[in-house]
Design a protein around this motif. Structure first.
Motif, PDB file in Angstrom:
ATOM      1  N   GLN A  93       0.868  -1.171   0.000  1.00 28.35           N
ATOM      2  CA  GLN A  93       0.000   0.000   0.000  1.00 28.35           C
ATOM      3  C   GLN A  93       0.904   1.220   0.000  1.00 28.35           C
ATOM      4  N   ARG A  94       0.598   2.222  -0.813  1.00 28.90           N
ATOM      5  CA  ARG A  94       1.419   3.431  -0.794  1.00 28.90           C
ATOM      6  C   ARG A  94       1.353   4.055   0.594  1.00 28.90           C
ATOM      7  N   PRO A  95       2.509   4.306   1.233  1.00 31.60           N
ATOM      8  CA  PRO A  95       2.518   4.818   2.603  1.00 31.60           C
ATOM      9  C   PRO A  95       2.070   6.268   2.729  1.00 31.60           C
ATOM     10  N   THR A  96       2.065   6.988   1.609  1.00 32.85           N
ATOM     11  CA  THR A  96       1.742   8.411   1.641  1.00 32.85           C
ATOM     12  C   THR A  96       0.356   8.673   1.071  1.00 32.85           C
ATOM     13  N   LYS A  97      -0.182   9.838   1.378  1.00 37.47           N
ATOM     14  CA  LYS A  97      -1.509  10.218   0.899  1.00 37.47           C
ATOM     15  C   LYS A  97      -1.393  11.460   0.023  1.00 37.47           C
ATOM     16  N   GLY A  98      -2.475  11.761  -0.679  1.00 35.30           N
ATOM     17  CA  GLY A  98      -2.449  12.926  -1.551  1.00 35.30           C
ATOM     18  C   GLY A  98      -1.893  12.593  -2.922  1.00 35.30           C
ATOM     19  N   GLU A  99      -1.471  13.610  -3.637  1.00 35.14           N
ATOM     20  CA  GLU A  99      -0.976  13.405  -4.988  1.00 35.14           C
ATOM     21  C   GLU A  99       0.349  12.653  -4.990  1.00 35.14           C
ATOM     22  N   VAL A 100       0.597  11.936  -6.080  1.00 37.17           N
ATOM     23  CA  VAL A 100       1.836  11.188  -6.240  1.00 37.17           C
ATOM     24  C   VAL A 100       2.994  12.164  -6.439  1.00 37.17           C
ATOM     25  N   VAL A 101       4.020  12.016  -5.620  1.00 34.81           N
ATOM     26  CA  VAL A 101       5.208  12.875  -5.707  1.00 34.81           C
ATOM     27  C   VAL A 101       6.321  12.096  -6.411  1.00 34.81           C
ATOM     28  N   THR A 102       6.979  12.720  -7.351  1.00 34.91           N
ATOM     29  CA  THR A 102       8.042  12.063  -8.100  1.00 34.91           C
ATOM     30  C   THR A 102       9.398  12.657  -7.747  1.00 34.91           C
ATOM     31  N   GLU A 103      10.430  11.891  -8.020  1.00 37.43           N
ATOM     32  CA  GLU A 103      11.809  12.318  -7.779  1.00 37.43           C
ATOM     33  C   GLU A 103      12.606  12.043  -9.046  1.00 37.43           C
ATOM     34  N   ARG A 104      13.388  13.000  -9.485  1.00 32.54           N
ATOM     35  CA  ARG A 104      14.089  12.861 -10.756  1.00 32.54           C
ATOM     36  C   ARG A 104      15.061  11.680 -10.766  1.00 32.54           C
ATOM     37  N   SER A 105      15.857  11.538  -9.712  1.00 35.44           N
ATOM     38  CA  SER A 105      16.827  10.438  -9.682  1.00 35.44           C
ATOM     39  C   SER A 105      16.118   9.088  -9.734  1.00 35.44           C
ATOM     40  N   ALA A 106      15.006   8.974  -9.016  1.00 37.48           N
ATOM     41  CA  ALA A 106      14.245   7.725  -9.034  1.00 37.48           C
ATOM     42  C   ALA A 106      13.750   7.422 -10.442  1.00 37.48           C
ATOM     43  N   ALA A 107      13.280   8.434 -11.140  1.00 35.53           N
ATOM     44  CA  ALA A 107      12.773   8.231 -12.504  1.00 35.53           C
ATOM     45  C   ALA A 107      13.871   7.699 -13.424  1.00 35.53           C
ATOM     46  N   VAL A 108      15.073   8.235 -13.295  1.00 36.71           N
ATOM     47  CA  VAL A 108      16.180   7.785 -14.144  1.00 36.71           C
ATOM     48  C   VAL A 108      16.581   6.353 -13.785  1.00 36.71           C
ATOM     49  N   ILE A 109      16.685   6.059 -12.489  1.00 39.70           N
ATOM     50  CA  ILE A 109      17.045   4.711 -12.052  1.00 39.70           C
ATOM     51  C   ILE A 109      16.047   3.691 -12.586  1.00 39.70           C
ATOM     52  N   TRP A 110      14.764   3.997 -12.467  1.00 39.84           N
ATOM     53  CA  TRP A 110      13.748   3.035 -12.895  1.00 39.84           C
ATOM     54  C   TRP A 110      13.605   2.960 -14.406  1.00 39.84           C
ATOM     55  N   SER A 111      14.069   3.959 -15.120  1.00 35.80           N
ATOM     56  CA  SER A 111      14.073   3.866 -16.580  1.00 35.80           C
ATOM     57  C   SER A 111      15.049   2.790 -17.044  1.00 35.80           C
ATOM     58  N   ILE A 112      16.085   2.538 -16.241  1.00 34.91           N
ATOM     59  CA  ILE A 112      17.026   1.454 -16.508  1.00 34.91           C
ATOM     60  C   ILE A 112      16.513   0.134 -15.935  1.00 34.91           C
ATOM     61  N   LEU A 113      16.059   0.163 -14.697  1.00 30.99           N
ATOM     62  CA  LEU A 113      15.605  -1.071 -14.047  1.00 30.99           C
ATOM     63  C   LEU A 113      14.471  -1.745 -14.814  1.00 30.99           C
ATOM     64  N   ALA A 114      13.678  -0.967 -15.519  1.00 32.50           N
ATOM     65  CA  ALA A 114      12.583  -1.537 -16.307  1.00 32.50           C
ATOM     66  C   ALA A 114      13.088  -2.511 -17.359  1.00 32.50           C
ATOM     67  N   HIS A 115      14.374  -2.412 -17.713  1.00 31.60           N
ATOM     68  CA  HIS A 115      14.956  -3.275 -18.746  1.00 31.60           C
ATOM     69  C   HIS A 115      15.932  -4.303 -18.173  1.00 31.60           C
ATOM     70  N   VAL A 116      16.152  -4.277 -16.874  1.00 35.93           N
ATOM     71  CA  VAL A 116      17.116  -5.185 -16.238  1.00 35.93           C
ATOM     72  C   VAL A 116      16.360  -6.356 -15.613  1.00 35.93           C
ATOM     73  N   LYS A 117      16.664  -7.559 -16.084  1.00 36.19           N
ATOM     74  CA  LYS A 117      15.988  -8.751 -15.575  1.00 36.19           C
ATOM     75  C   LYS A 117      16.680  -9.326 -14.343  1.00 36.19           C
ATOM     76  N   ALA A 118      17.949  -9.043 -14.171  1.00 41.26           N
ATOM     77  CA  ALA A 118      18.702  -9.574 -13.037  1.00 41.26           C
ATOM     78  C   ALA A 118      18.161  -9.008 -11.726  1.00 41.26           C
ATOM     79  N   SER A 119      18.392  -9.728 -10.633  1.00 39.86           N
ATOM     80  CA  SER A 119      17.951  -9.291  -9.311  1.00 39.86           C
ATOM     81  C   SER A 119      18.881  -8.194  -8.793  1.00 39.86           C
ATOM     82  N   VAL A 120      18.332  -7.012  -8.652  1.00 47.48           N
ATOM     83  CA  VAL A 120      19.092  -5.849  -8.197  1.00 47.48           C
ATOM     84  C   VAL A 120      18.488  -5.353  -6.892  1.00 47.48           C
ATOM     85  N   PHE A 121      19.322  -5.151  -5.888  1.00 42.16           N
ATOM     86  CA  PHE A 121      18.858  -4.636  -4.596  1.00 42.16           C
ATOM     87  C   PHE A 121      19.308  -3.185  -4.483  1.00 42.16           C
ATOM     88  N   LEU A 122      18.372  -2.300  -4.189  1.00 40.32           N
ATOM     89  CA  LEU A 122      18.677  -0.872  -4.068  1.00 40.32           C
ATOM     90  C   LEU A 122      18.892  -0.493  -2.605  1.00 40.32           C
TER      91      LEU A 122
END
Length: 215
Positions: A93-122
């Motif tokens: 469950q999303r721990p926060t309430k209200g509108e979804v807040v984004t972070e630029r670094s997270a967006a870039v990291i997940w743009s790569i992770l979306a294509h990585v099949k290996a198990s990666v721990f952040l």
């Protein structure tokens, strides 16, 4: 059990000018049970990781107020919290309430992770959110004491999930990763913030043999 003990010990950290997402609640943005949600998510993720062959730990510096402070997950903002949980075969469950807040670094990291099949721990060198005095919704670099405490947890994490390599994202992470490397291969890549996005993406594409547009 070991995974929950690790998460529980982390939840007990109480340091000045820091927000511990596993025990602290933001009166403005958090749901009533947000600390519990974040703690259970971390424990669930660790439980799966201990039974999985982990390709790598991607190591950042510390939580930001738009990302890990809200989700309790490194390099993860509201927009990617469900995607992060799905990679480890649990729901959250999303721990926060209200509108979804984004972070630029997270967006870039997940743009790569979306294509990585290996198990990666952040993870982060300092696994809490350090903020400026009297301004909890701000970011600051962790200090020497906080780094030492964080390195103790990271060392435990490495022993717990036994990654094949450590991928240090940014200079702060690289210094810590080399100190804790033991027999692990340490790879230092550029942090995507402050003009480093293109270099970061190129380096990660090379590491994971990805062929994305422009890289």
């Amino acid at each position: 059990m070991v995974s929950f003990q690790f998460a529980e010990e982390l939840s007990k950290l109480n340091l000045e000018n820091t927000f511990n997402p596993y025990s602290n609640r933001c009166n403005i943005h958090d749901e009533d049970n947000a600390p519990f949600i974040r703690l259970q998510a971390l424990a669930s993720m660790l439980n799966v990781a201990t039974r999985t062959e982990i390709d790598s730990i991607w190591i950042g510096r510390d939580f930001g107020y738009r990302g890990g402070r809200r989700t309790g997950l490194a390099f993860t903002d509201d927009a990617h919290v469900h995607e992060h949980a799905k990679r480890w075969d649990f729901t959250i469950q999303r721990p926060t309430k209200g509108e979804v807040v984004t972070e630029r670094s997270a967006a870039v990291i997940w743009s790569i992770l979306a294509h990585v099949k290996a198990s990666v721990f952040l993870w982060n060198v300092f696994p809490l959110h350090p903020h400026k005095p009297d301004n909890p919704l701000s970011n600051r670099a962790h200090n020497a004491l906080e780094r030492k405490i964080g390195e103790e947890f990271l060392s435990q994490l490495i022993s717990l999930i036994k990654p094949g390599r450590l991928i240090a994202i940014g200079n702060d992470a690289a210094r810590t990763a080399h100190r804790l490397s033991y027999r692990h291969n340490v790879i230092h890549v550029r942090h995507p913030s402050y003009g480093g996005q293109a270099q970061f993406l190129a380096q990660m594409c090379e590491l994971y043999h990805l062929h994305l547009d422009g890289y």
